[in-house]
Design a protein around this motif. Structure first.
Motif, mmCIF file in Angstrom:
data_model
loop_
_atom_site.group_PDB
_atom_site.id
_atom_site.type_symbol
_atom_site.label_atom_id
_atom_site.label_comp_id
_atom_site.label_asym_id
_atom_site.label_seq_id
_atom_site.Cartn_x
_atom_site.Cartn_y
_atom_site.Cartn_z
ATOM 1 N N ALA A 1 -6.474 -4.110 14.716
ATOM 2 C CA ALA A 1 -5.347 -4.027 13.780
ATOM 3 C C ALA A 1 -4.489 -5.280 13.857
ATOM 4 O O ALA A 1 -4.035 -5.805 12.839
ATOM 5 N N TRP A 2 -4.276 -5.772 15.065
ATOM 6 C CA TRP A 2 -3.455 -6.974 15.255
ATOM 7 C C TRP A 2 -4.152 -8.202 14.677
ATOM 8 O O TRP A 2 -3.533 -9.009 13.983
ATOM 9 N N HIS A 3 -5.436 -8.349 14.966
ATOM 10 C CA HIS A 3 -6.157 -9.522 14.470
ATOM 11 C C HIS A 3 -6.280 -9.520 12.946
ATOM 12 O O HIS A 3 -6.173 -10.583 12.316
ATOM 13 N N TRP A 4 -6.482 -8.356 12.350
ATOM 14 C CA TRP A 4 -6.497 -8.287 10.888
ATOM 15 C C TRP A 4 -5.136 -8.666 10.322
ATOM 16 O O TRP A 4 -5.032 -9.349 9.300
ATOM 17 N N LYS A 5 -4.065 -8.206 10.984
ATOM 18 C CA LYS A 5 -2.709 -8.560 10.557
ATOM 19 C C LYS A 5 -2.510 -10.065 10.637
ATOM 20 O O LYS A 5 -1.957 -10.691 9.735
ATOM 21 N N GLU A 6 -2.968 -10.670 11.723
ATOM 22 C CA GLU A 6 -2.857 -12.123 11.889
ATOM 23 C C GLU A 6 -3.637 -12.857 10.799
ATOM 24 O O GLU A 6 -3.176 -13.865 10.260
ATOM 25 N N ALA A 7 -4.815 -12.342 10.472
ATOM 26 C CA ALA A 7 -5.619 -12.943 9.398
ATOM 27 C C ALA A 7 -4.873 -12.851 8.071
ATOM 28 O O ALA A 7 -4.822 -13.831 7.308
ATOM 29 N N ALA A 8 -4.276 -11.701 7.796
ATOM 30 C CA ALA A 8 -3.536 -11.522 6.544
ATOM 31 C C ALA A 8 -2.381 -12.509 6.442
ATOM 32 O O ALA A 8 -2.167 -13.126 5.391
ATOM 33 N N THR B 1 -6.866 -8.175 1.259
ATOM 34 C CA THR B 1 -8.049 -7.563 1.866
ATOM 35 C C THR B 1 -7.861 -7.431 3.379
ATOM 36 O O THR B 1 -8.146 -6.382 3.964
ATOM 37 N N ALA B 2 -7.370 -8.490 4.019
ATOM 38 C CA ALA B 2 -7.155 -8.456 5.474
ATOM 39 C C ALA B 2 -6.052 -7.462 5.842
ATOM 40 O O ALA B 2 -6.177 -6.735 6.839
ATOM 41 N N ALA B 3 -4.991 -7.409 5.048
ATOM 42 C CA ALA B 3 -3.907 -6.470 5.329
ATOM 43 C C ALA B 3 -4.395 -5.026 5.222
ATOM 44 O O ALA B 3 -4.048 -4.182 6.050
ATOM 45 N N LYS B 4 -5.206 -4.749 4.220
ATOM 46 C CA LYS B 4 -5.761 -3.394 4.074
ATOM 47 C C LYS B 4 -6.713 -3.063 5.223
ATOM 48 O O LYS B 4 -6.773 -1.915 5.677
ATOM 49 N N ALA B 5 -7.430 -4.066 5.719
ATOM 50 C CA ALA B 5 -8.290 -3.848 6.893
ATOM 51 C C ALA B 5 -7.441 -3.563 8.124
ATOM 52 O O ALA B 5 -7.817 -2.739 8.972
ATOM 53 N N ALA B 6 -6.289 -4.223 8.230
ATOM 54 C CA ALA B 6 -5.373 -3.965 9.350
ATOM 55 C C ALA B 6 -4.874 -2.533 9.304
ATOM 56 O O ALA B 6 -4.813 -1.850 10.332
ATOM 57 N N VAL B 7 -4.531 -2.065 8.120
ATOM 58 C CA VAL B 7 -4.070 -0.683 7.963
ATOM 59 C C VAL B 7 -5.189 0.280 8.338
ATOM 60 O O VAL B 7 -4.963 1.268 9.043
ATOM 61 N N ALA B 8 -6.402 -0.004 7.901
ATOM 62 C CA ALA B 8 -7.544 0.857 8.217
ATOM 63 C C ALA B 8 -7.825 0.888 9.716
ATOM 64 O O ALA B 8 -8.237 1.918 10.256
ATOM 65 N N ALA B 9 -7.591 -0.225 10.397
ATOM 66 C CA ALA B 9 -7.847 -0.309 11.835
ATOM 67 C C ALA B 9 -6.672 0.194 12.662
ATOM 68 O O ALA B 9 -6.828 0.511 13.837
ATOM 69 N N ALA C 1 5.199 -7.389 9.656
ATOM 70 C CA ALA C 1 4.335 -8.453 9.126
ATOM 71 C C ALA C 1 3.505 -7.953 7.955
ATOM 72 O O ALA C 1 3.387 -8.645 6.935
ATOM 73 N N LEU C 2 2.934 -6.765 8.078
ATOM 74 C CA LEU C 2 2.150 -6.222 6.971
ATOM 75 C C LEU C 2 3.020 -5.975 5.750
ATOM 76 O O LEU C 2 2.602 -6.236 4.611
ATOM 77 N N GLY C 3 4.234 -5.490 5.956
ATOM 78 C CA GLY C 3 5.150 -5.290 4.835
ATOM 79 C C GLY C 3 5.404 -6.590 4.091
ATOM 80 O O GLY C 3 5.371 -6.626 2.851
ATOM 81 N N LEU C 4 5.620 -7.668 4.830
ATOM 82 C CA LEU C 4 5.877 -8.958 4.193
ATOM 83 C C LEU C 4 4.632 -9.498 3.493
ATOM 84 O O LEU C 4 4.729 -10.093 2.414
ATOM 85 N N VAL C 5 3.463 -9.277 4.085
ATOM 86 C CA VAL C 5 2.219 -9.708 3.442
ATOM 87 C C VAL C 5 2.016 -8.939 2.137
ATOM 88 O O VAL C 5 1.715 -9.537 1.092
ATOM 89 N N PHE C 6 2.184 -7.626 2.183
ATOM 90 C CA PHE C 6 2.012 -6.829 0.967
ATOM 91 C C PHE C 6 3.016 -7.251 -0.110
ATOM 92 O O PHE C 6 2.675 -7.311 -1.292
ATOM 93 N N LEU C 7 4.230 -7.558 0.295
ATOM 94 C CA LEU C 7 5.231 -8.010 -0.662
ATOM 95 C C LEU C 7 4.800 -9.323 -1.314
ATOM 96 O O LEU C 7 4.833 -9.457 -2.540
ATOM 97 N N GLU C 8 4.367 -10.283 -0.508
ATOM 98 C CA GLU C 8 3.906 -11.578 -1.024
ATOM 99 C C GLU C 8 2.668 -11.434 -1.904
ATOM 100 O O GLU C 8 2.484 -12.196 -2.844
ATOM 101 N N ALA C 9 1.823 -10.471 -1.570
ATOM 102 C CA ALA C 9 0.566 -10.285 -2.305
ATOM 103 C C ALA C 9 0.745 -9.448 -3.573
ATOM 104 O O ALA C 9 -0.229 -9.175 -4.263
#
Length: 116
Positions: A40-47, A61-69, A85-93
């Protein structure tokens, strides 16, 4: 040859620090499936790296993988940072509904006033 997850994560972090966002994101994505505790952390970092590389579809795609993991399980503070971090990625995306969900979870996962 098998990848060393810890060493690869450090290398991916170095890529991102050197503004080699694509290389860092790709390496984080490569190691994410190798360790369930860190996926989950590494997917978040990728996102986050994909957002910095201005590649919103891959960030999403990476953020959704982080959520799944996820969610992050190694502690409340890391859980807070993961959600934030995921919230900010989703906002930007361009996914505000998903962003709100994670930003609200981030505030619920900490009692540190400065993080609220």
């Amino acid at each position: 040859e098998a990848l060393n997850v810890a060493a690869s994560a450090k290398l991916a972090q170095q890529y991102v620090r050197q503004s080699k966002f694509k290389e860092g994101a790709e390496l984080f994505e490569k190691i994410a499936p190798l360790d369930a505790n860190l996926a989950a952390w590494h997917w978040k970092e990728a996102a986050q790296a994909w957002i910095k590389a201005k590649d919103k579809p891959r960030a999403l795609t990476a953020a959704k993988a982080a959520v799944a993991a996820g969610p992050e399980k190694r502690g409340d503070l890391l859980l807070h940072f993961w959600h934030r971090a995921l919230g900010l990625v989703f906002l930007e995306a361009g996914e505000p509904a998903l962003a709100v969900e994670h930003l609200e979870a981030a505030t619920k996962s900490t009692t540190i006033e400065g993080y609220l």
